[in-house]
Write a protein that holds these residues in place. Structure first.
Motif, PDB file in Angstrom:
ATOM      1  N   LEU A  28       0.847  -1.193   0.000  1.00 22.98           N
ATOM      2  CA  LEU A  28       0.000   0.000   0.000  1.00 22.98           C
ATOM      3  C   LEU A  28       0.884   1.246   0.000  1.00 22.98           C
ATOM      4  CD1 LEU A  28      -3.001   0.911   0.167  1.00 22.98           C
ATOM      5  CD2 LEU A  28      -2.711   1.025   2.646  1.00 22.98           C
ATOM      6  N   LYS A  29       0.895   1.931  -1.128  1.00 17.51           N
ATOM      7  CA  LYS A  29       1.754   3.110  -1.270  1.00 17.51           C
ATOM      8  C   LYS A  29       1.163   4.308  -0.537  1.00 17.51           C
ATOM      9  CE  LYS A  29       3.641   2.007  -5.868  1.00 17.51           C
ATOM     10  NZ  LYS A  29       2.946   0.766  -6.215  1.00 17.51           N
ATOM     11  N   TYR A  30       2.010   5.348  -0.371  1.00 16.85           N
ATOM     12  CA  TYR A  30       1.536   6.616   0.180  1.00 16.85           C
ATOM     13  C   TYR A  30       0.493   7.181  -0.783  1.00 16.85           C
ATOM     14  CZ  TYR A  30       1.876  11.269   2.356  1.00 16.85           C
ATOM     15  OH  TYR A  30       1.613  12.449   3.005  1.00 16.85           O
ATOM     16  N   TYR A  31      -0.578   7.711  -0.260  1.00 17.12           N
ATOM     17  CA  TYR A  31      -1.708   8.228  -1.048  1.00 17.12           C
ATOM     18  C   TYR A  31      -2.360   7.116  -1.878  1.00 17.12           C
ATOM     19  CZ  TYR A  31      -2.190  13.062   0.222  1.00 17.12           C
ATOM     20  OH  TYR A  31      -2.483  14.198   0.914  1.00 17.12           O
ATOM     21  N   ALA A  32      -2.614   5.999  -1.194  1.00 15.90           N
ATOM     22  CA  ALA A  32      -3.379   4.904  -1.788  1.00 15.90           C
ATOM     23  C   ALA A  32      -4.325   4.373  -0.724  1.00 15.90           C
ATOM     24  CB  ALA A  32      -2.441   3.797  -2.286  1.00 15.90           C
ATOM     25  N   GLY A  33      -5.378   3.691  -1.176  1.00 19.44           N
ATOM     26  CA  GLY A  33      -6.331   3.121  -0.234  1.00 19.44           C
ATOM     27  C   GLY A  33      -6.889   1.819  -0.761  1.00 19.44           C
ATOM     28  N   LEU A  34      -7.167   0.876   0.150  1.00 16.25           N
ATOM     29  CA  LEU A  34      -7.763  -0.379  -0.290  1.00 16.25           C
ATOM     30  C   LEU A  34      -8.766  -0.859   0.752  1.00 16.25           C
ATOM     31  CD1 LEU A  34      -5.266  -3.400   0.029  1.00 16.25           C
ATOM     32  CD2 LEU A  34      -5.287  -1.481   1.559  1.00 16.25           C
ATOM     33  N   PRO A  35      -9.829  -1.533   0.275  1.00 17.28           N
ATOM     34  CA  PRO A  35     -10.784  -2.079   1.232  1.00 17.28           C
ATOM     35  C   PRO A  35     -10.177  -3.294   1.922  1.00 17.28           C
ATOM     36  CG  PRO A  35     -11.437  -2.620  -1.026  1.00 17.28           C
ATOM     37  CD  PRO A  35     -10.199  -1.783  -1.113  1.00 17.28           C
TER      38      PRO A  35
ATOM     39  N   GLY B 129     -11.506  -7.465  12.389  1.00 18.85           N
ATOM     40  CA  GLY B 129     -12.832  -7.970  12.075  1.00 18.85           C
ATOM     41  C   GLY B 129     -13.810  -6.928  11.577  1.00 18.85           C
ATOM     42  N   VAL B 130     -13.339  -5.680  11.450  1.00 20.88           N
ATOM     43  CA  VAL B 130     -14.199  -4.570  11.037  1.00 20.88           C
ATOM     44  C   VAL B 130     -13.915  -4.199   9.576  1.00 20.88           C
ATOM     45  CG1 VAL B 130     -14.627  -2.100  11.398  1.00 20.88           C
ATOM     46  CG2 VAL B 130     -14.407  -3.629  13.369  1.00 20.88           C
ATOM     47  N   PRO B 131     -14.927  -4.139   8.705  1.00 21.29           N
ATOM     48  CA  PRO B 131     -14.687  -3.699   7.321  1.00 21.29           C
ATOM     49  C   PRO B 131     -14.231  -2.242   7.313  1.00 21.29           C
ATOM     50  CG  PRO B 131     -16.881  -4.666   7.578  1.00 21.29           C
ATOM     51  CD  PRO B 131     -16.342  -4.454   8.959  1.00 21.29           C
ATOM     52  N   ALA B 132     -13.192  -1.959   6.539  1.00 23.81           N
ATOM     53  CA  ALA B 132     -12.624  -0.608   6.535  1.00 23.81           C
ATOM     54  C   ALA B 132     -12.034  -0.276   5.176  1.00 23.81           C
ATOM     55  CB  ALA B 132     -11.527  -0.487   7.592  1.00 23.81           C
TER      56      ALA B 132
ATOM     57  N   ALA C 186     -17.702   2.105   9.470  1.00 23.03           N
ATOM     58  CA  ALA C 186     -19.059   2.459   9.895  1.00 23.03           C
ATOM     59  C   ALA C 186     -18.993   2.985  11.328  1.00 23.03           C
ATOM     60  CB  ALA C 186     -19.957   1.239   9.817  1.00 23.03           C
ATOM     61  N   PRO C 187     -19.756   4.037  11.647  1.00 24.23           N
ATOM     62  CA  PRO C 187     -19.742   4.568  13.017  1.00 24.23           C
ATOM     63  C   PRO C 187     -19.998   3.502  14.082  1.00 24.23           C
ATOM     64  CG  PRO C 187     -20.889   6.089  11.568  1.00 24.23           C
ATOM     65  CD  PRO C 187     -20.599   4.859  10.750  1.00 24.23           C
ATOM     66  N   SER C 188     -20.852   2.519  13.761  1.00 25.39           N
ATOM     67  CA  SER C 188     -21.170   1.466  14.736  1.00 25.39           C
ATOM     68  C   SER C 188     -19.976   0.561  15.032  1.00 25.39           C
ATOM     69  CB  SER C 188     -22.345   0.624  14.229  1.00 25.39           C
ATOM     70  OG  SER C 188     -22.043   0.078  12.950  1.00 25.39           O
ATOM     71  N   ASP C 189     -18.962   0.585  14.152  1.00 25.33           N
ATOM     72  CA  ASP C 189     -17.763  -0.250  14.345  1.00 25.33           C
ATOM     73  C   ASP C 189     -16.600   0.523  14.966  1.00 25.33           C
ATOM     74  OD1 ASP C 189     -18.844  -2.586  13.242  1.00 25.33           O
ATOM     75  OD2 ASP C 189     -18.287  -2.012  11.200  1.00 25.33           O
TER      76      ASP C 189
END
Length: 372
Positions: free
Chosen positions: A171-178, A183-186, A204-207
């Motif tokens: 994961l490079k700087y200024y990159a994002g991945l699901p 255990g929390v989706p992010a 999610a706020p609930s997580d």
């Protein structure tokens, strides 16, 4: 909720249980500090810090013409951002004045997330919605859909790696991945505002509370501490990062702010502010505007935003941000000064602090740069 009541993040009760000093920030009740600002700052520089940034404004742009809309609405070339990557950019008025600086994440072929500063989130949402007319794209207010937790500092990759099987090394700087963290989706983004390596986790706020607790536990052996907005400000100041309302404003174009590089005239099609920004670029080349520089105090008095920068009895600029620097051990400031006094080492520069001209050294930004 009354119009005067501050909004609270999903982690509000947790911050209070940790004894945080809370403050109103852009209409949100946010932790200013948990204990010592200096200790929190130093933890991020040497180990790791945990931040609640859920006040930031997430706006989703989707549809077949999402890229075209963002290219028209923003000054950057958003269409050239690859899926899974992010870009720093700005949204300007028609006259070239900066409405906000943003990070745009491309989540899919036709899906983008625009992250605005808390104080400008509604302004950005309204501007994007207005500029979407005629484009086959939808602008959606997703501020309620996300909590945002950041883990920043040299120990951040190790702490996060213990809680996820996502490929952090790739994961490079200024990159994002699901991915999944504890255990929390992010959405896991390698971005931040501290000058250190680190990650921002959109969940999610609930997580949010479960994730915060898991990061706290995983980070304990590495010296991770919860951090408030106060040390976030001194960290970004040392890293020479601009803050809207200080280094950036509607009165300044990106060229006035020394950030003309974010404006991409070569991209296809028109964009809001193009004409005014082209004039600003020409003006800046012919008659350079004031330059954003670093100032380091020779004494102990701390400069604040709005204080005059002086030389030879004349006002030559203005402080935009100032604070004691835990890393340098001296007060520091960012200031816009006349080009004649912007060269590092320029002699005779001071800051007018309540009528006394305190001596300052002009230095290149940033004040602090991490070792890679």
């Amino acid at each position: 909720m009354s119009s005067t009541e501050s909004r609270r993040t999903a982690l509000d009760a947790l911050h209070r249980s940790l004894g945080a000093t809370m403050t109103d920030f852009a209409g949100w009740d946010m932790p200013l500090r948990y204990g010592s600002e200096r200790d929190e700052h130093n933890a991020v520089r040497t180990q790791a810090g945990l931040f609640d940034l859920s006040h930031m404004g997430e706006i989703t742009v989707t549809g077949p013409q999402a890229a075209e809309l963002l290219n028209f609405a923003l000054v950057g070339n958003i269409a050239s951002v690859g899926v899974g990557r992010a870009r720093y950019t700005m949204i300007c008025q028609a006259d070239g004045g900066i409405l906000d600086d943003l990070i745009v994440y491309r989540l899919g072929e036709t899906e983008y997330m625009v992250v605005a500063n808390a104080s400008n989130a509604q302004v950005v949402l309204d501007a994007l919605t207005g500029r979407a007319a005629g484009f086959d794209a939808e602008v959606r207010d997703d501020r309620e859909a996300y909590a945002l937790i950041a883990v920043q500092g040299p120990q951040a990759p190790g702490i996060l790696a213990s809680l996820t099987d996502a490929d952090l090394d790739g994961l490079k700087y200024y990159a994002g991945l699901p991915g999944t963290v504890a255990g929390v989706p992010a959405l896991i983004a390698r971005t931040g505002y501290t000058g250190e390596d680190g990650f921002e986790l959109f969940v999610a706020p609930s997580d949010a509370e479960a994730l915060w607790q898991a990061l706290t536990k995983a980070g304990e052996p590495a010296g991770l501490v919860p951090c408030g907005l106060s040390c976030r400000d001194t960290l970004r100041l040392e890293a020479g990062m601009p803050l809207y309302g200080h280094e950036l404003s509607r009165e300044l174009t990106p060229f006035d702010a020394g950030l003309g590089r974010v404006v991409k005239f070569e991209k296809d099609g028109d964009f809001v502010g193009r004409e005014a920004l082209a004039e600003a670029a020409t003006r800046a080349a012919e008659n350079p505007p004031r330059v954003l520089v670093g100032l380091v105090a020779e004494g102990r008095r701390v400069p604040r935003a709005g204080y005059a920068v002086v030389a030879g009895g004349e006002v030559i600029g203005e402080v935009t941000s100032g604070a004691p620097s835990p890393t340098l051990g001296r007060p520091i400031a960012m200031a816009y000064v006349d080009p004649a006094h912007a060269t590092p080492g320029t002699a005779g520069v001071g800051v007018d602090i309540r009528g006394s001209h305190e001596p300052y050294e002009v230095v290149a930004l940033p004040f602090y740069k991490r070792q890679k």
